[in-house]
Design an enzyme around this catalytic site. Structure first.
Site: not given
Ligand code: ACM
Length: 548
Positions: A178, A246, A310
């Site tokens: 991440d 990420h 995301e």
């Protein structure tokens, strides 16, 4: 006699018989399940002090027998406790294993300890007579652990695997990469861990930095140990390598895979979503495919997590070269570009006989990804992702934030240690419905099951992991194992003995009342919501797949 196992078996008939574990009890197993018998013997021997010798041939009476009956489904088992024998029959080793985990819960909680207490009560080692017929409602019964925001040591992962096994859970999804860290040794790209596994500081509260470095990673031998330990307990470890977003820790290590001119300065020390994303060049795709090759060598899981959630589009939008590439590829917008990106990884993973597992954002960008059948979608933004995925022929792992985000606070109370998300107590988790209503039978069959997600921004120790997982994981396990058969009042009845078992296992579960074991952490702005606010937020961020 009450049976208090969690999850509750499908059908239990109790009898007046009793089986007594004593110095003469032996354990007999078919060759294919001898390892399961050995583990059961070790567990029960350690806590009772009894020899529980392994018996060959037909062991006669006072015996625990384990065997396969191929006419049962793979995970199905029968457990029969009579005066002269305990018999566990499973459709495959997994079924027999589940039977042994139920058996451990028919004995007093003290038998879950690792050394004998001085047991004076003659009844203490008596197993109540019963005939149990049991099988799972769902195929995917999982927990996701974020190992990035805070690193969890191997020994703790093994402990969590043991706890999952006791609950008949069968998937451990490890979130390995991440913005805030890269936690997997990759031989071809050593800087991923030399640089990417370490951050100089960590955000605490509303913006302050702790100044405390944090890091760690799993060597390939660590992973082999975790995977083998889990496999012996019939748990699949599903790895996840995040892209295209990420990605900051990877890009701190290998800035050449960033969008031109946007190399980040180091691994991120903040929470949230970094704008740093992978470039869409062939070299970047090759890099990720190389990484996934090492991942597939290490993890036998049929599903390989590629992330996909995301992904901010600003870097791609602002970069002339990315815009040119988008046109070269005949794509209309950045959502399609993301679908193309994930589609490239999907083709690579599929060529090796595996399937991708991605967050529900992989449904965005229309059909340009062209993912193969068997792609599994982790539906986290409410249930819309699950609905859209099954209609498009994909499989679904339900993990809606409003029902099973186990990093969320467990009550409205001021003494709840982590003031994040919405209040989500075990009763809320127990109401989780993995299969959305109104699906056809064929669509419903694509719902593999569900998982709880434990994000770890505020969870930096085994005690905090325990506090967030238990007893909610018991509720989740029962949802996934028993499906529509479950009864919340019956779960509540079993809860005191269930928590006694957690105590015997040394689990720092959340008590309903009484002093909290650790201080309240400051939240971050916008992280504490009401249920209505979360619903509005999820509706807003899923608008594009809802329309698709
Ligand atoms: C997620 O919570 N970003 C999957």
């Amino acid at each position: 006699m009450n049976i208090t196992a969690v999850p509750a078996p499908a059908a239990v008939r109790t009898t007046e018989e009793r089986f007594r574990l004593d110095a003469r009890t032996t354990v007999h197993a078919d060759a294919t399940v001898r390892d399961i018998a050995d583990r059961l013997r070790q567990h029960l021997s350690a806590s009772t002090g009894l020899p529980l010798a392994s018996a060959d041939g037909d062991a006669g009476t006072n015996v625990i027998r384990l065997r396969i009956d191929a006419s049962l489904n793979r995970e199905e088992y029968r457990l029969s406790v009579r005066g002269d024998a305990v018999t566990i029959v499973g459709g495959a080793p997994a079924g027999v294993f589940h039977g042994t985990q139920t058996l451990r819960q028919l004995l007093p909680p003290a038998t879950l300890r690792r050394a004998p207490l001085s047991i004076r009560d003659d009844d203490a080692l008596t197993i109540p007579g019963c005939e149990i017929v049991d099988a799972p409602a769902y195929r995917w019964r999982g927990l996701m652990l974020d190992t990035v925001r805070h690193f969890t040591e191997v020994r703790e992962i093994l402990r969590i695997i043991d706890l999952l096994a006791l609950h008949h859970m069968n998937v451990l999804h490890l979130h390995l990469t991440d913005d805030q860290g890269w936690r997997l040794e990759v031989r071809g790209y050593p800087l991923l861990t030399e640089i990417g596994a370490w951050r100089p500081s960590t955000q605490v509260g509303r913006g302050e930095e702790s100044g405390t470095p944090h890091g760690g990673y799993y060597t390939q031998d660590d992973i082999r140990e975790i995977v083998a330990y889990a496999a012996a307990r019939h748990i699949t470890v599903v790895p996840e390598i995040e892209s295209p977003g990420h990605a900051r820790a990877a890009l701190a290590a290998y800035p050449e895979f960033a969008v031109a001119g946007t190399a980040p300065e180091g691994v991120w020390t903040r929470w949230g979503i970094s704008d740093d994303v992978f470039s869409v060049e062939e070299e970047t795709i090759d890099f990720l495919c190389d990484v996934l090759d090492e991942v597939m060598d290490l993890f036998p899981s049929p599903y390989i997590g590629i992330g996909g959630d995301e992904c901010p589009k600003t870097r791609w939008r602002d970069d002339p070269r990315t815009q040119e590439r988008m046109r070269e590829l005949g794509l209309d917008d950045e959502e399609q570009l993301q679908a193309w990106f994930v589609g490239r990884l999907e083709v690579h993973v599929r060529a090796r006989g595996r399937r991708i597992f991605g967050w529900d954002e992989i449904l965005e960008g229309g059909a340009s990804g062209g993912f193969g059948a068997g792609t599994a979608v982790a539906s986290w933004r409410g249930e819309i992702g699950a609905r859209v995925a099954v209609k498009r022929g994909f499989d679904v792992v339900a993990c809606p934030a409003d029902q099973v985000y186990l990093d969320y606070r467990q009550s409205e109370s001021d003494d709840e240690p982590i003031p994040t998300g919405i209040p989500l107590g075990w009763r809320d988790v127990y109401r989780f419905e993995p299969t959305p209503s109104g699906l056809t039978t064929e669509e419903a069959d694509r719902v593999l099951g569900g998982q709880g997600n434990l994000w770890t921004e505020f969870i930096d120790s085994p005690q905090r992991i325990d506090y967030m997982l238990f007893p909610r994981l018991g509720a989740l396990a029962e949802v996934l194992w028993t499906g529509a058969r479950r009864r919340i009042d019956d779960f509540e009845r079993r809860l005191p003995e269930y928590t006694d078992r957690l105590e015997a296992l040394g689990v720092a579960y959340r008590r309903e009342t009484g002093p909290r074991p650790w201080e309240r952490r400051p939240g971050i702005p916008g992280s504490t919501r009401t249920r209505e606010e979360l619903a509005e937020h999820l509706a807003r961020i899923t608008a594009s797949i809802a329309d698709a």
